[in-house]
Design an enzyme around this catalytic site. Structure first.
Site, PDB file in Angstrom:
ATOM      1  N   CYS A   2     -15.908  -3.427 -11.129  1.00 50.42           N
ATOM      2  CA  CYS A   2     -16.268  -4.691 -10.475  1.00 50.42           C
ATOM      3  C   CYS A   2     -15.755  -5.833 -11.357  1.00 50.42           C
ATOM      4  CB  CYS A   2     -17.789  -4.788 -10.347  1.00 50.42           C
ATOM      5  SG  CYS A   2     -18.495  -3.382  -9.515  1.00 50.42           S
ATOM      6  N   ARG A  27     -10.061  -6.109  -8.851  1.00 46.43           N
ATOM      7  CA  ARG A  27     -10.933  -5.063  -9.419  1.00 46.43           C
ATOM      8  C   ARG A  27     -11.877  -4.508  -8.353  1.00 46.43           C
ATOM      9  NH1 ARG A  27     -11.240  -4.982 -14.933  1.00 46.43           N
ATOM     10  NH2 ARG A  27     -13.338  -4.122 -14.902  1.00 46.43           N
ATOM     11  N   TRP A  75     -17.120  -3.460  -6.461  1.00 45.18           N
ATOM     12  CA  TRP A  75     -16.371  -2.250  -6.123  1.00 45.18           C
ATOM     13  C   TRP A  75     -17.425  -1.158  -6.040  1.00 45.18           C
ATOM     14  CZ3 TRP A  75     -11.531  -1.439  -4.689  1.00 45.18           C
ATOM     15  CH2 TRP A  75     -11.059  -0.135  -4.662  1.00 45.18           C
ATOM     16  N   ASN A  99     -21.239  -4.588 -14.233  1.00 45.23           N
ATOM     17  CA  ASN A  99     -20.096  -3.715 -13.953  1.00 45.23           C
ATOM     18  C   ASN A  99     -20.315  -2.448 -14.760  1.00 45.23           C
ATOM     19  OD1 ASN A  99     -17.665  -2.560 -13.319  1.00 45.23           O
ATOM     20  ND2 ASN A  99     -16.523  -3.689 -14.880  1.00 45.23           N
ATOM     21  N   GLY A 100     -20.213  -1.286 -14.095  1.00 44.32           N
ATOM     22  CA  GLY A 100     -20.420  -0.016 -14.796  1.00 44.32           C
ATOM     23  C   GLY A 100     -21.388   0.840 -14.000  1.00 44.32           C
ATOM     24  N   GLU A 478       4.828  15.969  -7.690  1.00 40.08           N
ATOM     25  CA  GLU A 478       4.401  14.575  -7.933  1.00 40.08           C
ATOM     26  C   GLU A 478       5.358  13.861  -8.872  1.00 40.08           C
ATOM     27  OE1 GLU A 478       2.574  12.566  -6.573  1.00 40.08           O
ATOM     28  OE2 GLU A 478       2.265  10.986  -8.047  1.00 40.08           O
ATOM     29  N   LYS A 482       7.384  10.473  -7.901  1.00 40.10           N
ATOM     30  CA  LYS A 482       7.313   9.240  -8.705  1.00 40.10           C
ATOM     31  C   LYS A 482       8.711   8.739  -9.020  1.00 40.10           C
ATOM     32  CE  LYS A 482       4.136   8.779  -8.270  1.00 40.10           C
ATOM     33  NZ  LYS A 482       3.356   8.600  -7.248  1.00 40.10           N
ATOM     34  N   GLU A 485      10.573   7.467  -5.871  1.00 43.74           N
ATOM     35  CA  GLU A 485      10.001   6.214  -5.337  1.00 43.74           C
ATOM     36  C   GLU A 485      10.504   4.982  -6.058  1.00 43.74           C
ATOM     37  OE1 GLU A 485       5.618   7.277  -5.512  1.00 43.74           O
ATOM     38  OE2 GLU A 485       5.723   6.065  -3.704  1.00 43.74           O
ATOM     39  N   HIS A 501      16.208  31.719  -5.971  1.00 46.92           N
ATOM     40  CA  HIS A 501      16.397  32.042  -4.542  1.00 46.92           C
ATOM     41  C   HIS A 501      17.226  30.974  -3.842  1.00 46.92           C
ATOM     42  CE1 HIS A 501      13.636  35.358  -4.988  1.00 46.92           C
ATOM     43  NE2 HIS A 501      12.796  34.557  -5.609  1.00 46.92           N
ATOM     44  N   LYS A 597       2.197   0.023   0.271  1.00 50.04           N
ATOM     45  CA  LYS A 597       1.075   0.636  -0.449  1.00 50.04           C
ATOM     46  C   LYS A 597       0.201   1.448   0.501  1.00 50.04           C
ATOM     47  CE  LYS A 597      -1.342   1.687  -3.991  1.00 50.04           C
ATOM     48  NZ  LYS A 597      -0.800   2.742  -4.858  1.00 50.04           N
TER      49      LYS A 597
HETATM   50  C1  AGP Z   1       2.488   7.583  -3.651  1.00 47.68           C
HETATM   51  O1  AGP Z   1       3.056   7.121  -4.853  1.00 47.68           O
HETATM   52  C2  AGP Z   1       3.117   6.938  -2.442  1.00 47.68           C
HETATM   53  N1  AGP Z   1       2.944   5.531  -2.493  1.00 47.68           N
HETATM   54  C3  AGP Z   1       2.701   7.578  -1.129  1.00 47.68           C
HETATM   55  O2  AGP Z   1       3.217   8.881  -1.113  1.00 47.68           O
HETATM   56  C4  AGP Z   1       1.181   7.675  -0.863  1.00 47.68           C
HETATM   57  O3  AGP Z   1       0.604   8.632  -1.713  1.00 47.68           O
HETATM   58  C5  AGP Z   1       0.979   8.144   0.583  1.00 47.68           C
HETATM   59  O4  AGP Z   1       1.504   7.158   1.441  1.00 47.68           O
HETATM   60  C6  AGP Z   1      -0.496   8.387   0.929  1.00 47.68           C
HETATM   61  O5  AGP Z   1      -1.218   7.197   0.762  1.00 47.68           O
HETATM   62  P1  AGP Z   1      -2.815   7.296   0.740  1.00 47.68           P
HETATM   63  O6  AGP Z   1      -3.187   8.060  -0.468  1.00 47.68           O
HETATM   64  O7  AGP Z   1      -3.276   5.873   0.705  1.00 47.68           O
HETATM   65  O8  AGP Z   1      -3.263   7.997   1.998  1.00 47.68           O
END
Ligand code: AGP
Length: 602
Positions: A2, A27, A75, A99-100, A478, A482, A485, A501, A597
């Site tokens: 928060c 936050r 939050w 906060n906490g 992952e 990263k 992206e 394979h 996002k």
């Molecule tokens: C992750 O780095 C990406 N921005 C993207 O794959 C994201 O994880 C995906 O769109 C799912 O988003 P969410 O976790 O908000 O559902």
């Protein structure tokens, strides 16, 4: 996480508080509130949702003259985002913001309710103000009452308290959650970070854990367990934009460094002395559940895949994982004894939300793992566990992934406890490993510079393979995502055993392979897979506690007998690799091209 703000002085307080909260909205913003005492007038305002709602509510109010004031943007960790749960919380004549997480709040609340105290909210914070007034009603000494109150709190807190019993003083205490004090002539400011007071205060003191005290007459009196203490102020930064990133170049970088701290928040009140507990979950959530289906997208899909290994290995319950956009149209066979788990940082991903609705129509029980309370997916689910990562501003997810994975690891143990598939010895090992996780996420002084140096060698080539086995296969996926992206270079995550394979046909000096080689899980197997690649001249970056001479580059990690600790440490290494390659390529790390996002469209 928060946001907290406080001000003692003669300037107009409402704007100071609201402007400060605006800077802290990242936050958390499911509700906000302010409280002001001046000329014996007690004023407080609260609003659910974004800060603009609180601005609207207070538009006709203006404070004048000397006074004390506190504000908070919430939050949610305990209790839904409602006005009643919004801070500041009020007693009969005092207000508190916090906060906490007060870990022993239920015990304190019971004691207070036995004394006849009526609670208005579901929060842990409200116990602080009632405990203060209980003490004050006995000893009629605000400072002593505040000290006695803080002494009884367990857990993390950054808290400010004002009271009509001492209307020219702000009481403060800090333990585990951030808070600082700002100074400017006779004005005193409090905030969760320095951005809210830049341009207002000129000097700052960053409170340490276990410190508490009060501000009065423009002065601050600071104490710790050993009594009153002196402190030295330092000049406050003046660049607000830089301060929002706390001095990091990008929000993503800041969020990678935050992972260790937020992991503590994620575990707080859940990883207990001898068990895992989720007070937000009904104890019967897993009754008559014989298998689990997890559905997610992108990075959340990767934490889901990681969880599938943990659920089957620890909880002995079958666990399938689905990509939401595929699940929606595959005409899936669904059984009512399946718990349908959705994972989403934003809680608004369209494919995941629609998949959840499908499962609910089929009569499945649903649980969401999410970072945003009150989001669509949380509201649609029968139950929800918040990851408490705080707002993640970098589009490429880091701390959300780390906290999702931690929540799922805790859930696997929670289910194993319920189904009695874990013995006390193993439970102890798992809990000990969890407690070590924040340490495995700390970034020591050498690793980041090393990744910066290494990154210059990986700016071209015809692509990357990230390879791993078992739990480290989802981590390889992952790591590849990263990199894709934020660098726009092609990368694939692959099970290391699968390279022979087909994909190994690509092996040559221009094929960069990032090999996740934990010592605690199938090390000999992964080692032989990597040797096959080295024998074909692939360029290999080995990440391992064990030196691997055949690699072209080698990043040494810490050996730990628990694979999840190696998992989190290697996760940080792959995050830093992607970050530093992206920086060298001059990309926008926080807002990469073509991405959003939260993907709220199909
Ligand atoms: C992750 O780095 C990406 N921005 C993207 O794959 C994201 O994880 C995906 O769109 C799912 O988003 P969410 O976790 O908000 O559902």
């Amino acid at each position: 996480m928060c946001g907290i703000i406080g001000y003692l002085g003669k300037n107009e307080k409402k704007e100071i508080l609201l402007d400060g909260l605006q800077e802290l909205e990242y936050r958390g913003y499911d509700s906000a509130g302010i409280a002001i005492i001046e000329n014996k007038q007690l004023k407080n305002f609260k609003a659910v949702g974004r800060l603009k709602n609180l601005r609207e509510k207070t538009k006709d109010y203006e404070s004048v003259g000397f006074g004390v004031s506190i504000g908070h943007t919430r939050w949610a960790t305990h209790g839904k985002p409602t006005e009643l749960n919004a801070h500041p919380h009020m007693g009969a004549y005092s207000f508190v913001v916090h906060n906490g997480i007060i870990e022993n709040y239920q015990e304190l609340k019971k004691e207070l309710q036995t004394d006849g105290v009526k609670f208005l909210s579901q929060t842990d914070t409200e116990t602080i103000v009632h405990l203060f007034e209980k003490n004050h009603n006995i000893n009629n000494n605000p400072w002593q009452s505040f000290q006695d109150t803080i002494a009884k709190l367990d857990g993390a807190y950054a808290t400010l308290l004002i009271t009509e019993a001492d209307e020219e003083t702000i009481y403060f205490a800090k333990n585990g959650s951030p808070m600082l004090i700002g100074f400017n002539e006779s004005d005193v400011y409090f905030a969760s970070s320095d951005t809210p007071i830049i341009g207002k205060a000129t000097e700052v003191y960053y409170l340490e854990d276990g410190e508490f005290g009060y501000a009065k007459d423009g002065k601050v009196f600071l104490f710790d367990a050993n009594g009153e203490k002196t402190f030295s102020k330092q000049a406050l930064a003046t660049d607000k934009a830089m301060a929002q990133k706390d001095g990091y170049r990008f929000f993503m970088e800041k969020e990678i460094y935050e992972q260790s701290q937020v992991m503590n928040d994620t575990m707080m009140g859940r990883v207990l002395e001898d068990k895992i507990d989720f007070e937000e979950l009904d104890k019967n959530l897993f009754d008559n559940i014989s298998n689990i289906k997890i559905c997610a997208c992108g990075t959340s899909y990767h934490s889901a895949l990681t969880a599938s290994y943990l659920f089957e290995r620890i909880a002995k319950i079958p666990c399938q994982v689905e990509i939401a956009s595929e699940f929606r149209y595959k005409e899936p066979l669904l059984r009512e004894d399946t718990l349908f788990i959705t994972i989403s940082q934003s809680g608004e991903t369209a494919d995941t939300l629609e998949a959840l609705k499908m499962a609910k129509r089929a009569g499945l029980r649903s649980l969401s793992i999410c970072n945003v309370d009150n989001s669509s997916i949380v509201r649609e689910s029968d139950a929800a566990v918040l990851t408490r990562a705080g707002i993640e501003k970098g589009v490429a997810s880091t701390k959300a992934f780390a906290t999702q994975t931690m929540v799922l690891w805790m859930l696997a143990i929670y289910v194993a406890q319920a189904k009695k598939t874990i013995d006390s010895e193993l439970l102890k090992e798992e809990l000990n490993a969890m407690r070590q996780t924040p340490k495995s996420l700390l970034i020591n002084d050498s690793i980041h510079p090393k990744m910066t140096r290494l990154s210059k060698r990986y700016l071209h080539g015809h692509g990357f393979f990230f390879i791993g086995r078992d739990l480290f296969f989802p981590l390889a996926l992952e790591g590849a995502l990263k990199l894709k992206e934020i660098s726009y270079l092609h990368a694939e995550g692959y099970p290391s055993g699968e390279m022979k394979h087909g994909p190994i046909a690509l092996a040559d000096a221009e094929l960069f392979t990032v090999a996740l080689m934990p010592k605690s899980l199938h090390y000999e197997k992964i080692k032989s897979n990597v040797e096959e690649l080295c024998a074909r001249d692939a360029t290999v970056l080995a990440i391992s506690p064990e030196p691997f001479d055949l690699a072209d580059d080698y990043v040494k990690t810490t050996y730990d007998s628990h694979p999840m600790l190696e998992f989190f440490e290697m996760m940080v290494v792959t995050q830093l690799l992607a970050l530093e390659i992206s920086v060298r390529l001059g990309n926008d790390v926080d807002m990469p091209r073509n991405l959003a996002k939260s993907v709220t469209v199909e």
